[in-house]
Design an enzyme around this catalytic site. Sequence first.
Site, PDB file in Angstrom:
ATOM      1  N   ASP A   1       5.935  36.797 -24.704  1.00 29.67           N
ATOM      2  CA  ASP A   1       7.257  37.415 -24.799  1.00 29.67           C
ATOM      3  C   ASP A   1       7.188  38.775 -25.506  1.00 29.67           C
ATOM      4  OD1 ASP A   1       9.967  37.605 -24.490  1.00 29.67           O
ATOM      5  OD2 ASP A   1      10.481  36.189 -26.082  1.00 29.67           O
TER       6      ASP A   1
ATOM      7  N   LEU B   1     -13.379  27.585 -18.248  1.00 31.69           N
ATOM      8  CA  LEU B   1     -11.973  27.641 -18.668  1.00 31.69           C
ATOM      9  C   LEU B   1     -11.030  27.456 -17.479  1.00 31.69           C
ATOM     10  CD1 LEU B   1      -9.834  28.571 -20.958  1.00 31.69           C
ATOM     11  CD2 LEU B   1      -9.953  30.772 -19.808  1.00 31.69           C
TER      12      LEU B   1
ATOM     13  N   HIS C   1       5.420  45.130 -18.994  1.00 33.29           N
ATOM     14  CA  HIS C   1       4.785  44.063 -18.208  1.00 33.29           C
ATOM     15  C   HIS C   1       3.376  44.482 -17.779  1.00 33.29           C
ATOM     16  CE1 HIS C   1       8.480  41.926 -18.353  1.00 33.29           C
ATOM     17  NE2 HIS C   1       9.132  42.682 -17.509  1.00 33.29           N
TER      18      HIS C   1
HETATM   19  C1  FPP Z   1       8.731  38.090 -21.277  1.00 37.78           C
HETATM   20  O1  FPP Z   1       8.928  39.326 -21.903  1.00 37.78           O
HETATM   21  C2  FPP Z   1       7.677  38.262 -20.294  1.00 37.78           C
HETATM   22  C3  FPP Z   1       7.808  37.969 -18.964  1.00 37.78           C
HETATM   23  C4  FPP Z   1       9.004  37.409 -18.365  1.00 37.78           C
HETATM   24  C5  FPP Z   1       6.692  38.246 -18.056  1.00 37.78           C
HETATM   25  C6  FPP Z   1       5.366  37.942 -18.606  1.00 37.78           C
HETATM   26  C7  FPP Z   1       4.332  38.512 -17.724  1.00 37.78           C
HETATM   27  C8  FPP Z   1       3.215  39.100 -18.172  1.00 37.78           C
HETATM   28  C9  FPP Z   1       2.872  39.215 -19.587  1.00 37.78           C
HETATM   29  C10 FPP Z   1       2.232  39.621 -17.233  1.00 37.78           C
HETATM   30  C11 FPP Z   1       1.725  38.513 -16.391  1.00 37.78           C
HETATM   31  C12 FPP Z   1       0.438  38.805 -15.834  1.00 37.78           C
HETATM   32  C13 FPP Z   1      -0.106  38.094 -14.860  1.00 37.78           C
HETATM   33  C14 FPP Z   1      -1.494  38.324 -14.527  1.00 37.78           C
HETATM   34  C15 FPP Z   1       0.645  37.100 -14.079  1.00 37.78           C
HETATM   35  P1  FPP Z   1      10.334  40.039 -21.766  1.00 37.78           P
HETATM   36  O2  FPP Z   1      10.291  40.953 -20.624  1.00 37.78           O
HETATM   37  O3  FPP Z   1      11.406  39.009 -21.695  1.00 37.78           O
HETATM   38  O4  FPP Z   1      10.417  40.823 -23.096  1.00 37.78           O
HETATM   39  P2  FPP Z   1      11.740  41.150 -23.911  1.00 37.78           P
HETATM   40  O5  FPP Z   1      12.236  39.815 -24.429  1.00 37.78           O
HETATM   41  O6  FPP Z   1      11.258  42.040 -24.982  1.00 37.78           O
HETATM   42  O7  FPP Z   1      12.713  41.782 -22.977  1.00 37.78           O
END
Ligand code: FPP
Length: 255
Positions: free
Chosen positions: A35, A146, A52
């Site tokens: 997050d 893994l 992201h």
């Molecule tokens: C939450 O942060 C994150 C997500 C919904 C997406 C997570 C995805 C990645 C970290 C990349 C994934 C990579 C692969 C290889 C699949 P948020 O956007 O809700 O953050 P915020 O709460 O600060 O808005």
Amino acid sequence: MISRLWAKLGKSSSQAAEPFLTTDNVPEHIAIIMDGNGRWAKKRGLPRIAGHHTGMKTVKRIVIEADRLGVKYLTLYAFSTENWKRPKDEVEFLMKLPQQFLEIELEELIEKNVQVRMMGHKENLPSFTLNAVEEAITKTANNTGLVLNFALNYGGRREMLEAIKEIAADVQDGRLSTEQIDEKLLSSRLLSGDIPDPDLLIRTSGELRLSNFMLWQLAYSEMWFTNVYWPEFTEVHLQEAIHEYQRRARRYGGL
Ligand code: FPP
């Protein structure tokens, strides 16, 4: 016997800031709610998708480190069943990340004997996302290292509902009796299948909630929260989380 991880690993870690990890109690399964991508980007005046994108690079580093430390299963919450509510552009970007990630990293994952899996509902996923993940699953199916389990279009409540409906249908059709329904059976019908429950849950960005993630499986997991946003989460943070885990006494409701 307590063996010193870093003694075993020698100087191979570029960030060996954690001298207290032991090799005999590394969590077998770590689940991570990644997050804070959006807030990380906002803090820098960047669009959310930049968060992201950088978050994807963190995924690479953490997979390598988890593998190096001897973690057996790593489950990453990449997209929830609720994330479809986000703006269309952001959803589209998020859907491209698995393909982008695997295009760059699959070869190395294969070399490192990593087995890719997916835990989530396949419908609604664009074909380019699903194809990329399925290709990675097929190409790594026989790997024994893994297990990298992507939670993609995943929702804990829906997962439980579907498992319960499936069991109910089996009872109705006489394939199962109600006496046969126990925790083991329900666990086996969840999307996590034969993957053991997480020993350690990590959530980044300072939020203290589960957000519909592995609600059944996390019943006795240790939890570790950090204010650090996912794009800036490092190998050392993972080591810190594991170190904290190793200092906890897991009692599973006993004494
Ligand atoms: C939450 O942060 C994150 C997500 C919904 C997406 C997570 C995805 C990645 C970290 C990349 C994934 C990579 C692969 C290889 C699949 P948020 O956007 O809700 O953050 P915020 O709460 O600060 O808005």
